[in-house]
Design an enzyme around this catalytic site. Sequence first.
Site, PDB file in Angstrom:
ATOM      1  CD1 TRP A   6      47.571 -51.442  47.107  1.00 17.50           C
ATOM      2  CD2 TRP A   6      48.794 -49.684  46.436  1.00 17.50           C
ATOM      3  NE1 TRP A   6      46.712 -50.421  46.442  1.00 17.50           N
ATOM      4  CE2 TRP A   6      47.408 -49.317  46.271  1.00 17.50           C
ATOM      5  CE3 TRP A   6      49.567 -48.796  46.273  1.00 17.50           C
ATOM      6  CZ2 TRP A   6      46.791 -48.333  45.604  1.00 17.50           C
ATOM      7  CZ3 TRP A   6      49.206 -47.396  45.746  1.00 17.50           C
ATOM      8  CH2 TRP A   6      47.773 -47.255  45.340  1.00 17.50           C
ATOM      9  CG  ASN A   7      49.720 -45.943  50.248  1.00 16.30           C
ATOM     10  OD1 ASN A   7      49.643 -46.870  51.132  1.00 16.30           O
ATOM     11  ND2 ASN A   7      49.290 -44.819  50.625  1.00 16.30           N
TER      12      ASN A   7
ATOM     13  CE  LYS B 262      46.842 -59.563  53.236  1.00 20.47           C
ATOM     14  NZ  LYS B 262      47.036 -58.898  51.867  1.00 20.47           N
TER      15      LYS B 262
ATOM     16  N   GLY C  93      44.358 -49.472  55.295  1.00 15.16           N
ATOM     17  CA  GLY C  93      44.149 -49.710  54.383  1.00 15.16           C
ATOM     18  C   GLY C  93      42.616 -48.794  54.066  1.00 15.16           C
ATOM     19  CB  SER C  94      39.938 -49.188  51.650  1.00 12.97           C
ATOM     20  OG  SER C  94      39.366 -50.534  51.582  1.00 12.97           O
TER      21      SER C  94
ATOM     22  CD  GLU D 140      46.464 -44.838  61.674  1.00 13.00           C
ATOM     23  OE1 GLU D 140      46.810 -44.528  62.717  1.00 13.00           O
ATOM     24  OE2 GLU D 140      45.841 -44.009  60.750  1.00 13.00           O
ATOM     25  CG  LEU D 141      40.099 -47.045  58.456  1.00 12.73           C
ATOM     26  CD1 LEU D 141      38.806 -47.266  58.953  1.00 12.73           C
ATOM     27  CD2 LEU D 141      40.626 -48.487  57.797  1.00 12.73           C
TER      28      LEU D 141
ATOM     29  CB  CYS E  64      45.940 -42.007  53.826  1.00 13.08           C
ATOM     30  SG  CYS E  64      47.422 -41.679  54.678  1.00 13.08           S
TER      31      CYS E  64
ATOM     32  CD  GLU F 167      41.820 -42.562  50.319  1.00 12.00           C
ATOM     33  OE1 GLU F 167      40.988 -43.814  50.313  1.00 12.00           O
ATOM     34  OE2 GLU F 167      42.585 -42.249  51.086  1.00 12.00           O
TER      35      GLU F 167
HETATM   36  N1  LIG Z   1      45.393 -43.841  57.566  1.00  8.96           N
HETATM   37  C1  LIG Z   1      46.583 -44.488  57.219  1.00  8.96           C
HETATM   38  O1  LIG Z   1      47.810 -44.310  57.799  1.00  8.96           O
HETATM   39  C2  LIG Z   1      46.709 -44.981  55.679  1.00  8.96           C
HETATM   40  C3  LIG Z   1      47.957 -45.227  55.156  1.00  8.96           C
HETATM   41  C4  LIG Z   1      48.042 -45.900  53.797  1.00  8.96           C
HETATM   42  C5  LIG Z   1      47.108 -46.214  53.128  1.00  8.96           C
HETATM   43  N2  LIG Z   1      45.818 -45.852  53.783  1.00  8.96           N
HETATM   44  C6  LIG Z   1      44.691 -46.175  52.840  1.00  8.96           C
HETATM   45  O2  LIG Z   1      44.853 -47.565  52.439  1.00  8.96           O
HETATM   46  C7  LIG Z   1      44.247 -47.395  50.992  1.00  8.96           C
HETATM   47  C8  LIG Z   1      44.871 -48.007  49.900  1.00  8.96           C
HETATM   48  O3  LIG Z   1      45.577 -49.001  50.165  1.00  8.96           O
HETATM   49  P1  LIG Z   1      44.930 -50.392  49.699  1.00  8.96           P
HETATM   50  O4  LIG Z   1      44.332 -50.239  48.269  1.00  8.96           O
HETATM   51  O5  LIG Z   1      46.147 -51.583  49.700  1.00  8.96           O
HETATM   52  O6  LIG Z   1      43.739 -50.639  50.698  1.00  8.96           O
HETATM   53  P2  LIG Z   1      42.835 -52.217  50.744  1.00  8.96           P
HETATM   54  O7  LIG Z   1      41.905 -51.819  51.828  1.00  8.96           O
HETATM   55  O8  LIG Z   1      42.401 -52.709  49.403  1.00  8.96           O
HETATM   56  O9  LIG Z   1      43.994 -53.262  51.174  1.00  8.96           O
HETATM   57  C9  LIG Z   1      44.609 -53.108  52.416  1.00  8.96           C
HETATM   58  C10 LIG Z   1      45.010 -54.422  53.004  1.00  8.96           C
HETATM   59  O10 LIG Z   1      43.810 -55.230  53.232  1.00  8.96           O
HETATM   60  C11 LIG Z   1      43.784 -56.356  52.675  1.00  8.96           C
HETATM   61  N3  LIG Z   1      42.314 -56.641  51.750  1.00  8.96           N
HETATM   62  C12 LIG Z   1      41.960 -56.272  50.748  1.00  8.96           C
HETATM   63  N4  LIG Z   1      40.732 -56.694  50.730  1.00  8.96           N
HETATM   64  C13 LIG Z   1      40.427 -57.249  51.803  1.00  8.96           C
HETATM   65  C14 LIG Z   1      39.231 -57.991  52.477  1.00  8.96           C
HETATM   66  N5  LIG Z   1      38.205 -58.056  51.720  1.00  8.96           N
HETATM   67  N6  LIG Z   1      39.384 -58.584  53.594  1.00  8.96           N
HETATM   68  C15 LIG Z   1      40.466 -58.447  54.363  1.00  8.96           C
HETATM   69  N7  LIG Z   1      41.671 -57.981  53.824  1.00  8.96           N
HETATM   70  C16 LIG Z   1      41.531 -57.382  52.710  1.00  8.96           C
HETATM   71  C17 LIG Z   1      44.696 -56.317  51.256  1.00  8.96           C
HETATM   72  O11 LIG Z   1      45.497 -57.393  50.813  1.00  8.96           O
HETATM   73  C18 LIG Z   1      45.746 -55.303  51.954  1.00  8.96           C
HETATM   74  O12 LIG Z   1      46.663 -56.090  52.472  1.00  8.96           O
HETATM   75  C19 LIG Z   1      43.566 -45.922  50.816  1.00  8.96           C
HETATM   76  O13 LIG Z   1      42.337 -45.989  51.137  1.00  8.96           O
HETATM   77  C20 LIG Z   1      44.486 -45.020  51.734  1.00  8.96           C
HETATM   78  O14 LIG Z   1      43.868 -44.231  52.205  1.00  8.96           O
HETATM   79  C21 LIG Z   1      45.547 -45.372  54.925  1.00  8.96           C
HETATM   80  N1  LIG Z   2      51.676 -40.459  53.910  1.00 12.33           N
HETATM   81  C1  LIG Z   2      50.995 -41.398  54.973  1.00 12.33           C
HETATM   82  C2  LIG Z   2      50.746 -42.797  54.373  1.00 12.33           C
HETATM   83  C3  LIG Z   2      49.491 -42.628  54.012  1.00 12.33           C
HETATM   84  O1  LIG Z   2      49.152 -42.838  52.736  1.00 12.33           O
HETATM   85  C4  LIG Z   2      52.106 -41.311  56.232  1.00 12.33           C
HETATM   86  O2  LIG Z   2      52.957 -40.511  56.286  1.00 12.33           O
HETATM   87  O3  LIG Z   2      51.836 -42.194  56.871  1.00 12.33           O
END
Ligand SMILES: NC(=O)c1ccc[n+]([C@@H]2O[C@H](COP(=O)([O-])OP(=O)(O)OC[C@H]3O[C@@H](n4cnc5c(N)ncnc54)[C@H](O)[C@@H]3O)[C@@H](O)[C@H]2O)c1
Ligand SMILES: N[C@@H](CC=O)C(=O)O
Length: 505
Positions: free
Chosen positions: A172-173, A196, A249-250, A271-272, A305, A402
């Site tokens: 969502w971010n 998704k 995501g996380s 991408e975590l 992230c 984080e």
């Molecule tokens: N490395 C990168 O490029 C990058 C970029 C943006 C965000 N992030 C990371 O994303 C996280 C924040 O985003 P968030 O809160 O949406 O992450 P999240 O892991 O909670 O959710 C990410 C996605 O996974 C889905 N999801 C949630 N729980 C799930 C499950 N049990 N099984 C399968 N899918 C599931 C969610 O609906 C969403 O679409 C932070 O940790 C951030 O660092 C990383």
């Molecule tokens: N700022 C990052 C997104 C991560 O949260 C990017 O530029 O990809």
Amino acid sequence: MSLTLKQVSDSKVTAAMMPYLKDPRLVRELAYVNGKWVSGNADLAVINPATDDIIGHCTQLQPLQVSQAIDAAERAFPAWRARLADERAAILMCWHDLILDNKEDLAVLMVLEQGKSLSDARGEIDYGASFIRWFAEEARRAYGETIPSHIPNAQLATLREPIGVAALITPWNFPSAMITRKAAAALAIGCTVLVKPANETPFSALALAELAERAGFPAGVYNVITGDGAELCGVLCRSDKVKALSFTGSTRVGKLLLEQAAATVKKCSMELGGNAPFIVLPDMDISAAARAAVDAKFQTAGQDCLAANRIFVPRAKYEDFLAAFAAGMAKIQVGNGFDEGVTMGPLIFRQAVDKAQAIVDDALAKGARLIAGDQRRAPGANFFMPTLLADVTPQMKVFREENFCPVAGVLPYDSIDALIPLANDTEYGLAAYVYGHDIRHIWQLMRGLEFGMVSVNSVKMTGHPIPFGGVKQSGLGREGSRHGFDEYSQIKYYCLGAMPTLSGS
Ligand SMILES: NC(=O)c1ccc[n+]([C@@H]2O[C@H](COP(=O)([O-])OP(=O)(O)OC[C@H]3O[C@@H](n4cnc5c(N)ncnc54)[C@H](O)[C@@H]3O)[C@@H](O)[C@H]2O)c1
Ligand SMILES: N[C@@H](CC=O)C(=O)O
């Protein structure tokens, strides 16, 4: 009469958004599957985090509908991969142009559902579109290679082939750019995709689907499925028809998905989470370092992230840095992303505020100093004021986790040799920042830091040409750059034996 931005932001239902948006058809509340808008058997309210108002509802698909979407993507794959790269590139560029033509509406939807400032939202739309242009161009250069043969009378070579149906699960971010950074690469190389999005921010994803339809993607090529993450992603992981899984995501959820995807040996890119160190070298101007550190920490309200979670400063300059950082923090305008001058919006929901407070409480209980951060000034329940903690130690949550909130942790250090293991003392390895001029120190850190991306004297490090990604538990694979196709394609080697040779028969 069109609504003001503030009125839109204060709106209670989607209908109130309509008059303001130049193109109300961009507000979609149904999933997009096989070229049709599809309803599940339930709806989920979408909340404006700045006001806690319901701005709309998004349909929740059921598992059977996800299976049907997978089937549609699989059916569409052969014809899409058979298109000329130029043809795929042309449709991608049409999508790119439509996104930029509708940038203002897309940014408004993002502010409403994610909360970031309007200028940040506009920036994200540009950022996301840049990946589409990049991969439309790269589609024409998805080269194979010929190999000097070690086998008599044989011709050896490789092809790069699209892997097939790709599931793209996004956070969502950055609710728009994290989709296009994946989808553009997958679509350009010839894959079909199932996006998704996070349930907190579906409207950005569904507006991209509306524009993808207008751009001319054939039915089944680009699909957006909405609903419970665990339930829908479980269907995606179990399906042998889904050949690639790309997740942003996380780390927690990334690990769950890797486990589930193992059963069908999917090609996974992850991408975590991150826990970036921001290192100030002894020869760095403290005011300049503090300005950069404030930017690196509080981008996206810290919900990034790449956020600088742990800031390391030479002990001799420590107190001066804290004062300069606090002064920089004081210039941040916290409020509704639509309001003029606001540079930091709310956190995504109340639980994030509670988590931020818990991080601060934990640090103070373990000996940290609160330098600045008065939550009584927060302009709403989902806001958390920028907070500065000094004397942070590795035993504190603000160091270990984080924190994904506007809480900065600052630590003094006495030598570069002592600093490197401290900066690396995390399971994460996404990004690191180094500010200073001594090239020997910079090089020592560049090589010693265990992170996928190291930025020297620049907060801005990302973009379409760079390989974005982490090491350790921050992920697998790279997005963007000339490496971006790797996650959605596979190399086929072929050997043509018993071939006539120049000298022989
Ligand atoms: N490395 C990168 O490029 C990058 C970029 C943006 C965000 N992030 C990371 O994303 C996280 C924040 O985003 P968030 O809160 O949406 O992450 P999240 O892991 O909670 O959710 C990410 C996605 O996974 C889905 N999801 C949630 N729980 C799930 C499950 N049990 N099984 C399968 N899918 C599931 C969610 O609906 C969403 O679409 C932070 O940790 C951030 O660092 C990383
Ligand atoms: N700022 C990052 C997104 C991560 O949260 C990017 O530029 O990809």
